[in-house]
Design an enzyme around this catalytic site. Structure first.
Site, PDB file in Angstrom:
ATOM      1  N   HIS A  22      15.733  39.106  -1.858  1.00 49.67           N
ATOM      2  CA  HIS A  22      16.067  38.909  -0.451  1.00 49.67           C
ATOM      3  C   HIS A  22      15.777  37.475  -0.027  1.00 49.67           C
ATOM      4  O   HIS A  22      16.616  36.800   0.583  1.00 49.67           O
ATOM      5  CB  HIS A  22      15.258  39.909   0.387  1.00 49.67           C
ATOM      6  CG  HIS A  22      15.316  39.687   1.859  1.00 49.67           C
ATOM      7  ND1 HIS A  22      14.357  38.953   2.538  1.00 49.67           N
ATOM      8  CD2 HIS A  22      16.196  40.100   2.800  1.00 49.67           C
ATOM      9  CE1 HIS A  22      14.655  38.935   3.818  1.00 49.67           C
ATOM     10  NE2 HIS A  22      15.761  39.609   4.014  1.00 49.67           N
ATOM     11  N   GLU A  23      14.584  36.979  -0.354  1.00 49.79           N
ATOM     12  CA  GLU A  23      14.223  35.617   0.025  1.00 49.79           C
ATOM     13  C   GLU A  23      15.028  34.585  -0.756  1.00 49.79           C
ATOM     14  O   GLU A  23      15.457  33.565  -0.197  1.00 49.79           O
ATOM     15  CB  GLU A  23      12.720  35.387  -0.179  1.00 49.79           C
ATOM     16  CG  GLU A  23      11.827  36.191   0.760  1.00 49.79           C
ATOM     17  CD  GLU A  23      12.120  35.897   2.224  1.00 49.79           C
ATOM     18  OE1 GLU A  23      12.478  34.740   2.542  1.00 49.79           O
ATOM     19  OE2 GLU A  23      12.005  36.810   3.047  1.00 49.79           O
ATOM     20  N   HIS A  26      18.428  34.094   0.819  1.00 44.87           N
ATOM     21  CA  HIS A  26      18.394  33.190   1.975  1.00 44.87           C
ATOM     22  C   HIS A  26      18.460  31.732   1.521  1.00 44.87           C
ATOM     23  O   HIS A  26      19.210  30.917   2.076  1.00 44.87           O
ATOM     24  CB  HIS A  26      17.107  33.400   2.775  1.00 44.87           C
ATOM     25  CG  HIS A  26      17.083  34.646   3.605  1.00 44.87           C
ATOM     26  ND1 HIS A  26      18.140  35.056   4.375  1.00 44.87           N
ATOM     27  CD2 HIS A  26      16.094  35.566   3.803  1.00 44.87           C
ATOM     28  CE1 HIS A  26      17.824  36.177   5.004  1.00 44.87           C
ATOM     29  NE2 HIS A  26      16.591  36.510   4.667  1.00 44.87           N
TER      30      HIS A  26
END
Length: 237
Positions: A22-23, A26
């Protein structure tokens, strides 16, 4: 003891994979839009340790894990967060829209992982009641569930959650400015509405009610998109 180890694996491994990717998503989205801040900070990494937040990744989830195992004998709920990937919005051609695109990348990755879990179910015997296939199917179903819940949770339109930043990018400018100011209170609002008020006000659990409706439907949708024939019946975990 074996069951506790299984519960730990079911709770921890999917969460670590989801938070890490998820990170990273980004950071890669920001890089694609012209911001190399995450790359320079070493955050374009699949190493979970680079995304660890002491409170959100270790202390709070660890407390929830131990408390539930000691009191309930199993893990029903986990909550936490990773260290946010640094993003310099001023490097985007359109900072507000750019931040919205970066925000979308996180939940999109998590929901993609849930779909990958559904695809991997083809390689195990879902109906097995013991052995490797039983454990593998159980892990993949929990992997799907963890990613779906995290993805849907992050889409709540409250800054600093991804859904809040998406809303800031889509709302008219004046409304977006006001909504962005919620970011300083966002986590408090989330904890209050999602976690505290349901325990203080009987029957008040909007997020839980929404999940109970959306998650089963989403799991069935993912299974269908992965080519599974579920015969028109709902699958429950």
């Amino acid at each position: 003891m074996t069951d506790i180890v299984v519960q730990l694996a079911l709770a921890v491994i999917p969460a670590i994979l989801a938070i890490t990717l998820h990170e990273a998503a980004h950071g890669y989205a920001a890089l694609a839009l012209g911001d190399d801040t995450a790359r320079l900070a070493g955050r374009l990494s699949l190493n979970p340790l680079r995304h660890v937040d002491r409170v959100g990744t270790i202390l709070l989830p660890g407390f929830l894990l131990i408390f539930q195992l000691l009191t309930l004998g199993r893990v029903l709920f986990m909550f936490g967060w990773a260290k946010p990937v640094p993003v310099a919005a001023w490097k985007f051609k359109d900072p507000r829209r750019g931040m919205a695109v970066v925000a979308v990348a996180g939940p999109a990755m998590i929901l993609f992982l849930a779909w990958i879990g559904a695809l991997l179910l083809w390689f195990v015997n879902v109906g097995a009641d013991h052995g490797f296939d039983y454990l593998a199917a159980r892990f993949l179903l929990y992997f799907m569930l963890t990613n779906l819940v995290l993805g849907l949770f992050n889409l709540l339109p409250i800054p600093p959650l991804d859904g809040g930043r998406i809303a800031v990018g889509l709302l008219p400018l004046e409304l977006a400015r006001g909504w962005a100011k919620l970011e300083r209170y966002g986590i408090v609002l989330v904890i209050l509405v999602v976690f505290l008020l349901p325990h203080l006000i009987p029957g008040f659990d909007p997020f839980g009610d929404a999940l109970n409706t959306v998650v089963p439907w989403s799991i069935n949708l993912l299974l269908r998109l992965a080519g599974h024939d579920i015969g028109g019946t709902d699958v429950h975990i």
